[in-house]
Design a protein around this motif. Structure first.
Motif, short mmCIF file in Angstrom:
data_model
loop_
_atom_site.label_atom_id
_atom_site.label_comp_id
_atom_site.label_asym_id
_atom_site.label_seq_id
_atom_site.Cartn_x
_atom_site.Cartn_y
_atom_site.Cartn_z
N HIS A 210 0.88 -1.22 0.08
CA HIS A 210 -0.02 -0.13 0.05
C HIS A 210 0.70 1.26 0.04
O HIS A 210 0.35 2.33 -0.43
CB HIS A 210 -0.87 -0.02 1.30
CG HIS A 210 -2.10 -1.19 1.11
ND1 HIS A 210 -3.12 -1.14 0.28
CD2 HIS A 210 -2.07 -2.15 1.85
CE1 HIS A 210 -3.65 -2.12 0.55
NE2 HIS A 210 -3.10 -2.87 1.63
N ASP A 211 2.05 1.28 0.36
CA ASP A 211 2.91 2.40 0.47
C ASP A 211 3.70 2.37 -0.92
O ASP A 211 4.78 2.05 -1.10
CB ASP A 211 3.87 2.16 1.63
CG ASP A 211 4.79 3.36 1.84
OD1 ASP A 211 4.36 4.59 1.44
OD2 ASP A 211 5.90 3.24 2.42
N VAL A 212 2.92 2.94 -1.62
CA VAL A 212 3.51 3.13 -3.17
C VAL A 212 4.18 4.40 -3.55
O VAL A 212 3.69 5.38 -2.75
CB VAL A 212 2.31 2.87 -4.21
CG1 VAL A 212 2.81 2.89 -5.53
CG2 VAL A 212 1.32 1.74 -4.01
N ILE A 213 5.46 4.22 -4.26
CA ILE A 213 6.31 5.48 -4.60
C ILE A 213 5.59 6.06 -5.80
O ILE A 213 5.40 5.25 -6.80
CB ILE A 213 7.52 4.99 -4.61
CG1 ILE A 213 8.22 4.66 -3.26
CG2 ILE A 213 8.29 6.25 -5.12
CD1 ILE A 213 9.52 3.83 -3.63
N THR A 214 5.04 7.00 -5.86
CA THR A 214 4.53 7.77 -7.00
C THR A 214 5.05 9.09 -7.16
O THR A 214 5.82 9.66 -6.57
CB THR A 214 3.03 7.94 -6.69
OG1 THR A 214 2.68 8.83 -5.86
CG2 THR A 214 2.23 6.50 -6.40
N VAL A 215 4.73 9.59 -8.20
CA VAL A 215 4.96 11.02 -8.53
C VAL A 215 3.70 11.70 -9.08
O VAL A 215 2.97 10.94 -9.68
CB VAL A 215 6.33 11.42 -9.53
CG1 VAL A 215 7.59 10.83 -8.91
CG2 VAL A 215 5.88 10.73 -10.65
N GLU A 216 3.44 12.87 -8.94
CA GLU A 216 2.33 13.66 -9.59
C GLU A 216 2.76 14.07 -10.95
O GLU A 216 3.66 14.01 -11.45
CB GLU A 216 2.02 14.94 -8.63
CG GLU A 216 1.45 14.67 -7.34
CD GLU A 216 0.87 15.67 -6.76
OE1 GLU A 216 0.71 16.95 -7.29
OE2 GLU A 216 0.21 15.77 -5.51
N ALA A 217 1.64 14.14 -11.69
CA ALA A 217 1.56 14.48 -13.30
C ALA A 217 2.56 15.66 -13.59
O ALA A 217 3.37 15.62 -14.58
CB ALA A 217 0.20 14.71 -13.70
#
Length: 459
Positions: A210-217
Motif C-alpha cells: 500500500h505504501d506506493v512510491i508515486t510522482v504527480e503528473a
C-alpha cells in the motif's frame, strides 16, 4: 535437389528502395539494426528516395524504424511521408514516443495527422499532449494493468489476462499490477509473481504493497527519473492530485530523460544554452543564437577586469614585474573554481550532495583548498624565481596565489548550493562564469597583497 538461394548478408537502404518492395525494406531492417547506422543511411537519401521509402514501407515496419531513430530525424521522416502513412505509423508506435514526435510538429501538421488516426488512439495521444513537455506525465505510458482492489486473486488474474489482450506493446506490463477502485484511485501495487502464486481466494487488498512510491503528473521529468533510479523501480506510477492513476514512467523512458538532462547540463556548464537538437543538425545560425547571449553576459562581466587594472595603474607603473603574473594568477583561480563546480554540480545531480550539506561541503573544499594553495604558492614562487624578479615580488606572487585559490574554493563551493536554494539550475554556474567572477576579484586580491608586501607601494 537444387538448394534455395540464401538471403543477402548486406543490403544498404539505397538498394532496398530501388527494389521497391516492402519485403526488401523489411530485410534491410533485419540486417541493419543499429540506430546510428539506420540514421546515417537515412541521412544519405535523396528527397525522392525518402518519399519512395515512405510509400513503400508498411506502417508496422515504419513504426519499428522511426522508433529507433533520433527524435529529430523521425520528425523529418514523418513530415515527408504521406499523411495517411504517417498516421498509420504513429498509431502503431509507443504512445509516449508518438506523443513526443507529435509535440515537435507544427500545430497544423499535428492536427492533420491526428485527424487520420482512430478515435481511441487520438484520445490517448491528446491526453499525453496536454501535459507540459518537461513534466513526468508527458513521458508516461498511459496503458497500465490495473485490477480492482476488492477482487480475489483468481478474479484479478482473469482480469489481467483479459486486459493483456487489449494492451498495446508499449504498456510495459512485465513487472507490476496496480490495484485501483472504480474511480481509478491507486490503492497499491503487486508483482505478477506474487499475484500468480497467491491463494486464489485471497483478496487483492491483502496482497498489495500500500505504501506506493508515486510522482504527480506535473513533477519535473528529471525529478521523476531520479525517484525511479533511486528506488530501482521498473515503472513509476504517475498520479493526479486526487491519487488517480494516470500511467507509469518506465525505465526505458528514464534512460532518455537522463541523457537529455545530462546533455543540457553539459552545454550550460560550457557557457551555452542547450541546443535542443543534435549537434550535427544544428545550423550556424542556431549555434550563434545559443552561444551569443552567454558570451555577451560574460563579456560584460569580464569588462570590470579592465576597470580593476585601470584602478591599479600606478602600482603597475611602480612595479612592472607585477604584470608578468596576472594571467597566471587569474587562470589558476578560474581553474580551481571550475574543478570544484564541475564535481559539485555532478554530485548534486546524483543527490550525493544536498542543501543540508552546505557546511560540510564548504569545510571540505576549504581544507582541500589549503593543500592546493600551498602547492600552487610553491609553484608560483619557483616560477617567479625563474623569471629573475625581486624576492619581494616572488613572495607577493606566492601569497596572492594562495589567497586566490582559497577565495575561489570558497565561492565555487557556495554558489551552486545557493542557486539550488533559489530554485535556479546550478548548471548555469559554468566554467566560464566562475572564471569571470574570479578574474576581477583575483586581481583585487593580488594588488592588495602587493600593496601590503612591496615597499614601493607603501607596504
Amino acid at each position: 535437389m537444387r538448394s534455395a538461394t540464401p538471403p543477402p548478408t548486406t543490403l544498404d537502404l539505397h538498394q532496398a528502395i530501388a527494389l521497391g518492395t516492402p519485403k526488401a525494406i523489411e530485410l534491410w531492417l533485419d540486417l541493419v539494426d543499429d540506430p546510428v547506422d539506420r540514421a546515417d543511411q537515412l541521412t544519405d537519401l535523396t528527397r525522392e528516395e525518402v518519399v519512395q521509402l515512405a510509400r513503400t514501407i508498411p506502417p508496422a515496419q515504419a513504426a519499428d524504424l522511426v522508433d529507433t531513430l533520433d527524435l529529430h530525424v523521425a520528425v523529418d521522416a514523418t513530415r515527408i511521408a504521406p499523411p495517411e502513412n504517417a498516421a498509420a505509423m504513429l498509431t502503431r508506435m509507443e504512445s509516449d514516443r508518438a506523443a513526443a514526435l507529435l509535440r515537435e510538429l507544427d500545430p497544423p501538421e499535428r492536427e492533420r495527422l491526428l485527424a487520420a488516426m482512430p478515435t481511441e488512439r487520438v484520445q490517448v495521444l491528446r491526453g499525453l499532449l496536454q501535459w507540459p513537455e518537461g513534466s513526468a506525465a508527458a513521458h508516461m505510458v498511459p496503458d497500465v494493468v490495473t485490477v480492482q482492489d476488492s477482487a480475489t486473486a483468481r478474479e484479478a488474474i482473469h482480469e489481467v489476462r483479459t486486459h493483456k489482450a487489449k494492451l498495446r506493446q508499449d504498456s510495459h506490463i512485465g513487472a507490476y499490477v496496480f490495484a485501483v477502485d472504480d474511480e481509478q484511485h491507486l490503492h497499491g501495487v503487486v508483482s505478477f509473481r506474487d499475484l500468480v502464486l497467491a491463494d486464489p481466494d485471497v483478496v487483492v487488498h491483502n496482497l498489495v504493497e500500500h505504501d506506493v512510491i508515486t510522482v504527480e503528473a506535473l513533477t519535473d521529468q528529471e525529478e521523476a527519473a531520479k525517484v525511479l533510479v533511486k528506488h530501482r523501480l521498473l515503472a513509476l506510477p504517475v498520479v493526479d492530485g486526487d491519487n488517480r492513476l494516470l500511467g507509469v514512467v518506465t525505465s526505458d523512458d528514464v534512460s532518455d530523460i537522463v541523457e537529455e538532462e545530462a546533455t543540457e547540463d553539459a552545454e550550460r556548464q560550457g557557457g551555452s544554452q542547450p541546443l535542443e537538437v543534435p549537434y550535427m543538425r544544428a545550423s550556424p545560425w542556431l549555434l550563434w543564437r545559443k552561444r551569443i547571449v552567454w558570451l555577451l553576459v560574460l563579456f560584460v562581466a569580464e569588462a570590470y577586469t579592465g576597470t580593476v587594472l585601470q584602478a591599479f595603474e600606478d602600482e603597475l607603473d611602480a612595479v612592472v614585474a607585477l604584470a608578468f603574473f596576472i594571467p597566471l594568477l587569474i587562470g589558476t583561480g578560474g581553474n580551481t573554481g571550475t574543478q570544484i563546480t564541475t564535481t559539485l554540480i555532478r554530485a548534486m545531480a546524483t543527490e550525493n550532495v544536498r542543501l543540508r550539506d552546505v557546511g560540510r561541503v564548504i569545510s571540505k573544499e576549504l581544507t582541500t583548498g589549503v593543500f592546493i594553495a600551498a602547492a600552487m604558492a610553491t609553484a608560483g614562487f619557483i616560477r617567479a624565481w625563474t623569471l629573475g624578479v625581486e624576492s619581494q615580488v616572488m613572495i607577493t606572487v606566492a601569497v596572492a596565489l594562495a589567497c586566490i585559490v582559497l577565495w575561489s574554493s570558497l565561492i565555487a563551493s557556495m554558489i551552486p548550493l545557493l542557486l539550488k536554494k533559489l530554485r535556479v539550475d546550478p548548471a548555469v554556474v559554468s566554467g566560464p562564469m566562475i572564471a569571470t567572477v574570479v578574474d576581477g576579484t583575483g586581481l583585487l586580491i593580488y594588488f592588495e597583497v602587493a600593496r601590503w608586501l612591496l615597499p614601493e607601494l607603501g607596504g
